[in-house]
Design an enzyme around this catalytic site. Sequence first.
Site, PDB file in Angstrom:
ATOM      1  N   ASP A 266      14.453 -11.446  31.111  1.00  0.00           N
ATOM      2  CA  ASP A 266      15.577 -11.590  31.861  1.00  0.00           C
ATOM      3  C   ASP A 266      15.212 -12.892  33.076  1.00  0.00           C
ATOM      4  OD1 ASP A 266      16.006 -10.489  35.001  1.00  0.00           O
ATOM      5  OD2 ASP A 266      14.335  -9.657  33.781  1.00  0.00           O
ATOM      6  N   CYS A 304      21.765 -27.905  19.035  1.00  0.00           N
ATOM      7  CA  CYS A 304      22.493 -26.649  19.748  1.00  0.00           C
ATOM      8  C   CYS A 304      23.798 -26.460  19.103  1.00  0.00           C
ATOM      9  CB  CYS A 304      22.559 -26.671  21.174  1.00  0.00           C
ATOM     10  SG  CYS A 304      23.292 -25.287  22.169  1.00  0.00           S
ATOM     11  N   CYS A 306      26.169 -24.364  20.621  1.00  0.00           N
ATOM     12  CA  CYS A 306      27.102 -23.767  21.698  1.00  0.00           C
ATOM     13  C   CYS A 306      28.296 -24.443  21.967  1.00  0.00           C
ATOM     14  CB  CYS A 306      26.309 -23.738  23.084  1.00  0.00           C
ATOM     15  SG  CYS A 306      26.268 -25.291  23.970  1.00  0.00           S
ATOM     16  N   CYS A 309      27.963 -28.091  23.655  1.00  0.00           N
ATOM     17  CA  CYS A 309      27.374 -29.085  22.800  1.00  0.00           C
ATOM     18  C   CYS A 309      28.385 -29.698  21.583  1.00  0.00           C
ATOM     19  CB  CYS A 309      26.086 -28.746  22.176  1.00  0.00           C
ATOM     20  SG  CYS A 309      24.900 -28.826  23.417  1.00  0.00           S
ATOM     21  N   HIS A 335      25.433 -23.639  27.746  1.00  0.00           N
ATOM     22  CA  HIS A 335      24.511 -24.099  26.922  1.00  0.00           C
ATOM     23  C   HIS A 335      23.140 -23.646  27.243  1.00  0.00           C
ATOM     24  CE1 HIS A 335      21.652 -27.095  25.303  1.00  0.00           C
ATOM     25  NE2 HIS A 335      21.039 -27.172  26.319  1.00  0.00           N
TER      26      HIS A 335
END
Length: 371
Positions: A266, A304, A306, A309, A335
């Site tokens: 994390d 990418c 996402c 993108c 992103h």
Amino acid sequence: MKIKYELIKKDNNARLGKIITNHGTFDTPMFMPVGTLANVKTLTPEQVSATNAGIILSNTYHLWLRPGEDVVKHAGGLHKFMNYNGPILTDSGGFQVFSLAKNKKKDITEEGVHFKSHIDGKNLLLTPELSIEIQNKLDSDIAMSFDECIPYPSDYEYTKKSTERTLRWARRGKDAHKNENQSLFGIVQGGEYEDLRKLSAIETVKMDFDGYSIGGTSVGEGKNTMYKMIDYAIKYLPEDKPRYLMGVGDPIDLLEGIERGIDMFDCVLPTRLARHGNAFTRTGKINLKNQKYKEDFTTIDETCDCYTCTHYTKSYIKHLINCEESLGGTLLSIHNIRFLIKLTEEIRQAISENKFKEYKEQFIKKYTSKN
């Protein structure tokens, strides 16, 4: 139920696994976005889910102060309070309170940690029992033991005393844990000292937690020191339970941790970078505030998938950031989080094909090239 961990495959020390929780199942290795105040900054729960995040983290200290653990409990628990249906891990609050404790020798006692609230200056005491009680009420899927996040550097004598106290706190916290549907992870400390990491790992494992975290890394030490800290501890952790490296979100650090056998990570890094106009790419980080992106109508990263993108250009996002429009931070957060989670997806595939080493070498070679 408690979480269930399944080790599916190993490629040397890199592990492909699965964790089953009351709020869903996710594959490991996995990166956890951080939702400190019961939300991942600038994102809705739906936007977080769209990144394929398997689990998120919320912060015990901050939720204790605002809105209060009883408010969350009365709402039906953290999942209902924040309208997030996936797995949630809560940290113990230790990292925050130790940063607020002004005098380590005076404020950190056997009882707990004395400190002043960052909101109103009120004198507070957080103990292992209270940290667990708060997390029980938050009703996260995974709770964390209360430990001292040892600053770097710390001398051997201080680190030894702190490590031994953290072990005592771990036992107290485990005894106080009453939520039968919530798993509890132990935290290994020990600073940069191999014998103390060994001591902490062995004694923490004896308490039979549901999973184990390696703490006290990424607190100012160099990369090689951090990797040694992992090496010193991880060989004493059981194969049949999850291993979590706290506070780490740099792509290369994820690869190094996974190579050593880490399952979960994390960090606030992806959203913090985003709010300052920075983005991860396959060839390293870029700063979209730079003038060269003013008329760059390409996507942030062509590899990418996402939302950002597939819909927006560097030029447009640079415009949003320069104008201090909050949408800029949202798009970059989407992103950056997806970048790290997609990285773990590709790593899992590489492990399944016994190609982790090759994948790691190729990624780092490209990531450290010039943009």
